[in-house]
Design an enzyme around this catalytic site. Structure first.
Site, PDB file in Angstrom:
ATOM      1  N   HIS A 117      -8.011   5.206  -1.625  1.00  0.00           N
ATOM      2  CA  HIS A 117      -8.192   6.482  -2.321  1.00  0.00           C
ATOM      3  C   HIS A 117      -9.640   6.941  -2.216  1.00  0.00           C
ATOM      4  O   HIS A 117      -9.910   8.129  -2.033  1.00  0.00           O
ATOM      5  CB  HIS A 117      -7.825   6.332  -3.800  1.00  0.00           C
ATOM      6  CG  HIS A 117      -6.388   6.018  -4.060  1.00  0.00           C
ATOM      7  ND1 HIS A 117      -5.970   4.786  -4.500  1.00  0.00           N
ATOM      8  CD2 HIS A 117      -5.268   6.770  -3.936  1.00  0.00           C
ATOM      9  CE1 HIS A 117      -4.663   4.795  -4.646  1.00  0.00           C
ATOM     10  NE2 HIS A 117      -4.203   5.982  -4.307  1.00  0.00           N
ATOM     11  N   VAL A 176      -6.498   2.654   5.308  1.00  0.00           N
ATOM     12  CA  VAL A 176      -7.575   1.706   4.985  1.00  0.00           C
ATOM     13  C   VAL A 176      -6.952   0.340   4.731  1.00  0.00           C
ATOM     14  O   VAL A 176      -5.987   0.222   3.975  1.00  0.00           O
ATOM     15  CB  VAL A 176      -8.381   2.170   3.752  1.00  0.00           C
ATOM     16  CG1 VAL A 176      -9.428   1.125   3.360  1.00  0.00           C
ATOM     17  CG2 VAL A 176      -9.052   3.511   4.029  1.00  0.00           C
TER      18      VAL A 176
END
Length: 285
Positions: A37, A176
Site C-alpha cells: 500500500h 510488492v
C-alpha cells in the site's frame, strides 16, 4: 495529515483544493496497510497535489461472513504508515456512512468479472464496484491507484469506469513482495509462523514455471504449478488459470501475445486465502 470520517467533511476539504486547481489522487484500501500500500501512496504523492487514502473494510464484497469478521483492522497503525508516506487525507468512514441505505446496484462485466475470482467468490466484484464507484463519486479523483496483486480487480474496475463514463485515470502499480517472494497482502498478518514459512512456495512455483513453460505446453505448465504447490503440506490450490491478459479467458497455446497465470491458494489450517499471478508473456506496447 487529516483524518475524515464523514463524507461531507472530506468533500468540503477537496472542494477548496479543487478550487485552487489541485490535482487529486485516490488510493482505495481496506486498511491493514503494508509496504505494498505504501508504494501506491508514495506514487500518488509524487504524481498529484493531494493524495486521499480510503480505509474501509467493505462488507458488500465479502461472500463469507467469517472472512469479513476476521479481516485485520488497525486504523492507528494505518495512519502512522500513511503519515510517513506523506498522504494528505485519510477517509475512514463507518459502514453506515458509506451505505446509509442498501446498495442495490448490480455490476457485471463479462467475461472479466465472471471468471476466476468472479466464479469462486460470487458477488465479490459487484461489491468491489459498489464501493469503488462510491469512492469515485465522493472524492472525484483525477487518478486512482491499484496494486497489480489484485490483478483481475483492475480489469473489472477499468470496465466499470468505461461503463459509468467516469473521468478518472486508473494507475496500475507493480506488485510488492517480501524478500522471500511472498506477495505483500493484508491477509499475511493472519498467517501463523509455520504457515508464513510455507507461503513463499507459491511464488517459487510460479517463478519456476517461467522456464518450464519455454519447453512445455500450457496444460503441462498448469499441471506443473498445481502439482508443485499441492506437494507442499499445508498448501492447497483453489484454482490456477493461464489466461489472455486482456480478456481473462483461458488460453491453450502460447501464441497469445499477453499471457498471465493467476492463482489462488489456501494456506494453513484456518485456512488463509492467498492470491498471486505471474506474467508469461508481456502485452505488446
Amino acid at each position: 495529515m487529516k483524518v475524515f470520517h464523514k463524507i461531507v467533511d472530506l468533500q468540503n476539504a477537496l472542494f477548496a483544493d479543487r478550487k485552487e486547481g489541485k490535482v487529486i489522487g485516490l488510493v482505495p484500501t481496506m486498511g491493514a496497510l503494508h509496504q505494498g500500500h505504501a508504494s501506491l501512496v508514495k506514487t500518488s504523492v509524487k504524481e498529484n497535489d493531494i493524495t486521499v487514502v480510503s480505509v474501509f473494510v467493505n462488507p458488500t464484497q465479502f461472500n463469507d461472513k467469517n472472512d469479513l469478521k476476521s479481516y485485520p483492522r488497525d486504523l492507528d497503525a494505518d495512519c502512522r504508515l500513511l503519515e510517513e508516506c506523506q498522504a494528505d487525507y485519510v477517509f475512514a468512514p463507518e459502514v453506515e456512512e458509506m451505505y446509509p441505505t442498501p446498495d442495490n446496484r448490480h455490476f457485471e462485466f463479462p467475461p472479466v468479472s465472471t471468471v476466476m475470482e468472479g466464479a469462486h467468490r460470487p458477488g465479490h466484484f459487484n461489491g468491489v464496484c459498489q464501493v469503488v464507484s462510491r469512492l469515485f463519486y465522493i472524492v472525484r479523483p483525477d487518478r486512482a491507484y491499484f496494486g497489480e496483486k489484485d490483478w483481475q480487480q483492475i480489469a473489472v474496475v477499468k470496465a466499470m469506469v468505461r461503463q459509468l463514463q467516469l473521468k478518472v485515470k486508473i494507475v496500475e502499480c507493480p506488485i510488492v513482495r517480501d524478500d522471500d517472494g511472498l506477495a505483500r497482502s493484508s491477509r499475511n498478518t493472519l498467517l501463523a509462523p509455520d504457515e508464513r514459512a510455507i507461503a513463499p512456495k507459491i511464488y517459487e512455483a510460479l517463478k519456476a514455471s517461467l522456464d518450464y513453460a519455454k519447453t512445455h505446453s500450457v496444460q503441462q505448465t498448469h499441471d506443473f504449478v498445481v502439482d508443485s504447490i499441492n506437494a507442499v503440506d499445508g498448501l492447497d490450490v483453489e484454482y490456477f488459470a493461464i489466461v489472455d491478459g486482456n480478456t481473462l479467458q483461458n488460453v491453450d497455446s502460447w501464441d497469445t501475445p499477453y499471457v498471465v497465470g493467476c492463482i489462488t491458494v489456501y494456506c494453513g489450517k484456518t485456512p488463509i486465502r492467498l492470491i498471486d499471478h505471474i506474467k508469461y508473456q508481456e502485452k505488446e506496447a
